[in-house]
Design an enzyme around this catalytic site. Structure first.
Site, PDB file in Angstrom:
ATOM      1  N   ASN A   1       1.002  -1.304  -0.026  1.00  0.00           N
ATOM      2  CA  ASN A   1      -0.051   0.083  -0.033  1.00  0.00           C
ATOM      3  C   ASN A   1       1.079   1.740  -0.535  1.00  0.00           C
ATOM      4  OD1 ASN A   1      -2.501   2.159   1.813  1.00  0.00           O
ATOM      5  ND2 ASN A   1      -2.639   0.698  -0.280  1.00  0.00           N
TER       6      ASN A   1
ATOM      7  N   HIS B   1       7.102   5.484   0.962  1.00  0.00           N
ATOM      8  CA  HIS B   1       7.454   4.665   0.799  1.00  0.00           C
ATOM      9  C   HIS B   1       8.762   4.695  -0.588  1.00  0.00           C
ATOM     10  CE1 HIS B   1       4.056   2.810   2.229  1.00  0.00           C
ATOM     11  NE2 HIS B   1       5.100   1.888   2.977  1.00  0.00           N
TER      12      HIS B   1
HETATM   13  P1  AMP Z   1       5.668  -0.240   6.200  1.00  0.00           P
HETATM   14  O1  AMP Z   1       5.495  -0.400   4.703  1.00  0.00           O
HETATM   15  O2  AMP Z   1       3.853   0.939   6.817  1.00  0.00           O
HETATM   16  O3  AMP Z   1       6.031  -1.624   7.364  1.00  0.00           O
HETATM   17  O4  AMP Z   1       6.551   0.666   6.109  1.00  0.00           O
HETATM   18  C1  AMP Z   1       7.782   0.437   4.759  1.00  0.00           C
HETATM   19  C2  AMP Z   1       8.383   1.084   5.834  1.00  0.00           C
HETATM   20  O5  AMP Z   1       8.323   2.719   4.827  1.00  0.00           O
HETATM   21  C3  AMP Z   1       9.474   1.410   6.875  1.00  0.00           C
HETATM   22  O6  AMP Z   1      11.097   1.975   7.372  1.00  0.00           O
HETATM   23  C4  AMP Z   1       8.591   2.806   7.621  1.00  0.00           C
HETATM   24  O7  AMP Z   1       9.410   2.733   8.277  1.00  0.00           O
HETATM   25  C5  AMP Z   1       8.528   3.766   6.396  1.00  0.00           C
HETATM   26  N1  AMP Z   1       7.834   4.281   6.151  1.00  0.00           N
HETATM   27  C6  AMP Z   1       6.983   4.754   6.122  1.00  0.00           C
HETATM   28  N2  AMP Z   1       5.615   5.840   6.364  1.00  0.00           N
HETATM   29  C7  AMP Z   1       6.488   6.800   5.974  1.00  0.00           C
HETATM   30  C8  AMP Z   1       6.848   7.823   6.255  1.00  0.00           C
HETATM   31  N3  AMP Z   1       5.379   8.342   6.517  1.00  0.00           N
HETATM   32  N4  AMP Z   1       8.269   8.623   6.195  1.00  0.00           N
HETATM   33  C9  AMP Z   1       9.015   8.313   5.895  1.00  0.00           C
HETATM   34  N5  AMP Z   1       8.713   6.347   5.936  1.00  0.00           N
HETATM   35  C10 AMP Z   1       8.028   5.804   6.232  1.00  0.00           C
END
Ligand code: AMP
Length: 255
Positions: A32, A37
């Protein structure tokens, strides 16, 4: 861009493209995909010759079955965004590929993972660390990119990589926010317009120079369920729910 679903396929690709001789940048996600990301993917592309994105909604890091069931899954849209972002390989495995051991083997940390998020999400960090360890062993990246939005996760991964002598540099990337200041998150998609307007108060109040109990009271009075607002090692951390959507955020505390 190639999409890979199995460990065996990935091992073949590693040989075919001689990936051991490349600088590999790795961005692990649960899909998503959004601009947060995307910022990690961009940074990876700037600093490496090959960028690998993984997409896997990791059940072992969900302590709430409803949260897991409702987690947004948007594969086709994610493939498009990855293509547009210049990703070279997507690794999108199934549960049985990643957990042939049925989660008998786990990575546990016994201090930091019990605080803040860990206190409210039992088992979350063991699930996350186990998955990141598996992915780092498989992908063997030169650098791996993680967001500061999940600051405690980032800290635990940095320390795990150091503790287990893993030859990957962990790169911290700043939190991306939408135009109203809300940290981008896949869970934001589940907010109604009214809930979204309420959610905007969370980063605003979290930043305020007020005693923490006052911030908790104000959030609660507005209709948030507050898990915690705490300061730890020079940062302020918060976790709240709006309806059944859980949001987290953190800021560096100005001296
Ligand atoms: P997730 O898909 O939510 O598990 O996130 C995957 C990676 O993207 C992780 O390293 C998160 O910390 C990073 N991430 C998610 N949201 C953000 C954001 N708003 N800003 C920067 N990095 C993000």
């Amino acid at each position: 861009m190639k999409i890979i679903h199995t460990v065996a396929e990935w091992r073949m690709i590693q040989k075919e493209f001689n990936l051991s001789s490349e600088n590999i940048g790795f961005v692990p996600t649960m899909g998503n995909l959004h601009a947060g990301h995307q910022s990690l993917l961009q940074r990876s592309q700037q600093e490496n010759t090959v960028t690998v994105l993984s997409i896997f909604v990791n059940p072992t890091q969900f302590n709430n079955t409803d949260d897991l069931a409702k987690y947004p899954r948007t594969m086709e849209q994610d493939y498009q965004l990855a293509t547009d972002s210049g990703v070279d390989f997507i690794f999108a495995p199934t549960y049985s590929e990643m957990y042939a051991d049925n989660y008998r083997y786990q990575v546990c940390e016994n201090e930091l993972s019990h605080l803040l998020e860990g206190m409210h999400r039992p088992g979350h960090f063991s699930g996350m660390l186990t998955m990141v360890m598996k992915l780092l062993q498989l992908i063997k990246p030169t650098r791996a990119y993680f967001g500061e939005k999940d600051f405690q996760q980032l800290q635990l991964i940095k320390e795990m990589v150091s503790a287990f002598f893993i030859d990957t540099e962990i790169i911290a990337c700043p939190t991306m926010r939408d135009k109203n200041g809300l940290a981008m998150s896949s869970r934001n998609n589940r907010l109604t317009e009214q809930q979204y307007q309420l959610a905007l108060n969370f980063p605003r109040l979290l930043r305020m120079q007020l005693p923490l109990p006052e911030i908790i009271d104000r959030l609660t009075n507005l209709g948030f369920t507050v898990d915690y607002i705490e300061e730890f090692q020079g940062r302020r951390f918060g976790a709240v729910s709006v309806g059944d959507v859980r949001l987290i955020d953190n800021f560096l505390i100005a001296n």
